[in-house]
Design a protein around this motif. Structure first.
Motif, mmCIF file in Angstrom:
data_model
loop_
_atom_site.group_PDB
_atom_site.id
_atom_site.type_symbol
_atom_site.label_atom_id
_atom_site.label_comp_id
_atom_site.label_asym_id
_atom_site.label_seq_id
_atom_site.Cartn_x
_atom_site.Cartn_y
_atom_site.Cartn_z
ATOM 1 N N UNK A 1 -50.453 -40.998 -22.372
ATOM 2 C CA UNK A 1 -49.572 -41.464 -21.315
ATOM 3 C C UNK A 1 -49.225 -42.937 -21.509
ATOM 4 N N UNK A 2 -50.191 -43.709 -22.021
ATOM 5 C CA UNK A 2 -49.953 -45.133 -22.217
ATOM 6 C C UNK A 2 -48.896 -45.352 -23.298
ATOM 7 N N UNK A 3 -48.884 -44.541 -24.387
ATOM 8 C CA UNK A 3 -47.903 -44.696 -25.444
ATOM 9 C C UNK A 3 -46.495 -44.436 -24.930
ATOM 10 N N UNK A 4 -46.329 -43.466 -24.051
ATOM 11 C CA UNK A 4 -45.030 -43.155 -23.482
ATOM 12 C C UNK A 4 -44.531 -44.316 -22.627
ATOM 13 N N UNK A 5 -45.441 -44.992 -21.977
ATOM 14 C CA UNK A 5 -45.109 -46.138 -21.126
ATOM 15 C C UNK A 5 -44.463 -47.244 -21.965
ATOM 16 N N UNK A 6 -44.901 -47.404 -23.205
ATOM 17 C CA UNK A 6 -44.350 -48.449 -24.080
ATOM 18 C C UNK A 6 -43.174 -47.932 -24.914
ATOM 19 N N UNK A 7 -43.139 -46.652 -25.165
ATOM 20 C CA UNK A 7 -42.105 -46.080 -26.018
ATOM 21 C C UNK A 7 -40.736 -46.080 -25.347
ATOM 22 N N UNK A 8 -40.700 -45.808 -24.055
ATOM 23 C CA UNK A 8 -39.421 -45.729 -23.350
ATOM 24 C C UNK A 8 -38.681 -47.069 -23.379
ATOM 25 N N UNK A 9 -39.312 -48.199 -23.063
ATOM 26 C CA UNK A 9 -38.586 -49.470 -23.160
ATOM 27 C C UNK A 9 -38.140 -49.799 -24.591
ATOM 28 N N UNK A 11 -37.312 -47.599 -26.935
ATOM 29 C CA UNK A 11 -36.158 -46.731 -27.208
ATOM 30 C C UNK A 11 -34.914 -47.276 -26.513
ATOM 31 N N UNK A 12 -35.066 -47.682 -25.277
ATOM 32 C CA UNK A 12 -33.930 -48.242 -24.527
ATOM 33 C C UNK A 12 -33.425 -49.521 -25.200
ATOM 34 N N UNK A 13 -34.339 -50.364 -25.658
ATOM 35 C CA UNK A 13 -33.936 -51.600 -26.339
ATOM 36 C C UNK A 13 -33.196 -51.298 -27.636
ATOM 37 N N UNK A 14 -33.688 -50.332 -28.397
ATOM 38 C CA UNK A 14 -33.035 -49.957 -29.658
ATOM 39 C C UNK A 14 -31.638 -49.403 -29.394
ATOM 40 N N UNK A 15 -31.519 -48.532 -28.395
ATOM 41 C CA UNK A 15 -30.205 -47.980 -28.040
ATOM 42 C C UNK A 15 -29.262 -49.091 -27.568
ATOM 43 N N UNK A 16 -29.785 -50.055 -26.825
ATOM 44 C CA UNK A 16 -28.970 -51.189 -26.372
ATOM 45 C C UNK A 16 -28.479 -52.025 -27.541
ATOM 46 N N UNK A 17 -29.353 -52.282 -28.504
ATOM 47 C CA UNK A 17 -28.945 -53.041 -29.691
ATOM 48 C C UNK A 17 -27.886 -52.289 -30.497
ATOM 49 N N UNK A 18 -28.083 -50.983 -30.656
ATOM 50 C CA UNK A 18 -27.112 -50.182 -31.401
ATOM 51 C C UNK A 18 -25.758 -50.174 -30.682
ATOM 52 N N UNK A 19 -25.779 -50.023 -29.369
ATOM 53 C CA UNK A 19 -24.543 -50.038 -28.593
ATOM 54 C C UNK A 19 -23.847 -51.382 -28.668
ATOM 55 N N UNK A 20 -24.616 -52.463 -28.571
ATOM 56 C CA UNK A 20 -24.044 -53.808 -28.679
ATOM 57 C C UNK A 20 -23.443 -54.053 -30.044
ATOM 58 N N UNK A 21 -24.119 -53.598 -31.091
ATOM 59 C CA UNK A 21 -23.614 -53.744 -32.453
ATOM 60 C C UNK A 21 -22.307 -52.972 -32.626
#
Length: 134
Positions: A1-9, A11-21
């Motif tokens: 459960x702890x890994x999922x807590x860190x994985x979601x942000x 993933x969101x950051x990576x998607x944000x960077x890809x979208x910005x690029x």
């Protein structure tokens, strides 16, 4: 459960960077297209204006043909129509529609370059002829 807590942000950051690029590349591409179009229209305007004077010196018909081709490729719909009307009338011996085409290009370029919108006088070709001093 702890890994999922860190994985979601992450993933969101990576998607944000890809979208910005993606958006940045798209803006740059649009900017380059606009700059190229403006450059070609400025050059076409200069070539047409250079040949607009009845006493144009050192003017090549190829310049005129190149300018008309550039307008038909990069010009707006109204500019293409004006270029075609001009070609038709010029082939019949009347080049009077060139003024309309030049003014249309000038107005669009002023808009593209964010120059002040104002009522401008008709374009007046100006040539300095070389005369030999004797």
């Amino acid at each position: 459960m702890i890994e999922l807590k860190y994985a979601i942000p992450v993933i969101i950051a990576i998607l944000g960077l890809m979208g910005g690029h993606f958006l940045s590349n798209r803006r740059e591409s649009e900017k380059r297209k606009k700059e190229m179009r403006v450059t070609y229209l400025i050059e076409a305007f200069r070539k047409l204006e250079k040949g607009a004077s009845p006493t144009a010196n050192n003017y090549s018909p190829g310049d005129f043909e190149s300018a008309i081709s550039d307008i038909q490729l990069f010009g707006s719909g109204s500019q293409v129509k004006l270029a075609q009307k001009f070609c038709k009338s010029a082939s019949e011996g009347d080049g009077s529609l060139l003024q309309d085409l030049l003014e249309n290009i000038r107005n669009e370029l002023r808009t593209e370059l964010s120059l002040p919108k104002e009522k401008l006088p008709k374009i007046s070709p100006f040539r300095v002829s070389k005369t030999a001093n004797k």
